[in-house]
Design an enzyme around this catalytic site. Structure first.
Site, PDB file in Angstrom:
ATOM      1  CB  SER A 154      -0.927   0.052   1.244  1.00  0.00           C
ATOM      2  OG  SER A 154      -0.354   0.301   2.387  1.00  0.00           O
ATOM      3  CE  LYS A 208      -2.772   2.554   5.034  1.00  0.00           C
ATOM      4  NZ  LYS A 208      -2.549   1.354   3.584  1.00  0.00           N
TER       5      LYS A 208
END
Length: 198
Positions: free
Chosen positions: A48, A91
């Site tokens: 990701s 993230k």
């Protein structure tokens, strides 16, 4: 010379063993304190954040970074996943407290800016979850609450990020560390820099 040798204490096995045990215990305590209060050592199981952080990379995060400094847009952070706090995620910070974040045609607009964020870290064209037509419930606007952040992965087409979570925003106290560097495998080794936006 002979006199000096005679002044040395005789070898004491028990004392030597005790000395090594003390050194070992001190090393374990220091490692525990460093790992729980100074740095975090993390394994990245998914893609990701590619190509910034690759699948199976090992990385270090600084647990003290936000004790003295502010979380900034573009920082890469390690945090407790808001839908299951037993999991840690990594993230990038996109929305700050009080921000209005709009996703439109594969671009991000902050606080009604006419210019989108320049995201040169994206590995490919962003085509999944990039507009009202393919976001959950057709939602493409997010108003970040005070004390919280809106986080997204760099690899937008496969990232499980704030667009899809039940609990969209990450509270400041759930952000554990600022990602510092990838250290393994050695050919991936690099510092993890915050993005700078114009």
């Amino acid at each position: 010379m002979k006199r000096k040798l005679e002044e040395l204490e005789p070898f004491d096995l028990k004392k030597e063993i005790f000395s090594w045990i003390r050194i070992f215990i001190a090393a374990v305590v220091i490692a525990f304190l460093v790992n729980n209060f100074v740095i975090i050592n993390a394994n990245v199981p998914s893609g990701s954040m590619e190509t910034t952080i690759m699948t199976k990379d090992r990385m270090l995060g600084n647990r003290l970074a936000y004790k003295t400094g502010d979380i900034k847009r573009g920082d890469i952070v390690i945090f407790k996943f808001p839908d299951d706090e037993s999991q840690l995620f990594v993230k990038r910070v996109i929305g700050l407290p009080g921000d209005k974040v709009v996703i439109k045609e594969g671009k991000i607009y902050i606080n009604d800016s006419e210019e989108p964020l320049e995201e040169d870290y994206l590995p490919e064209e962003w085509t999944v979850g990039n507009d009202t037509s393919n976001l959950p419930d057709g939602k493409n606007e997010y108003n970040v609450p005070e004390g919280s952040y809106f986080l997204m992965g760099d690899n937008r087409n496969i990232s499980n990020d704030a667009r899809y979570w039940n609990n969209t925003y990450v509270k400041k106290e759930k952000i554990i560390a600022k990602a510092m560097c990838v250290y393994f495998p050695f050919n991936h080794m690099h510092a993890l820099e915050s993005a700078e936006y114009n």
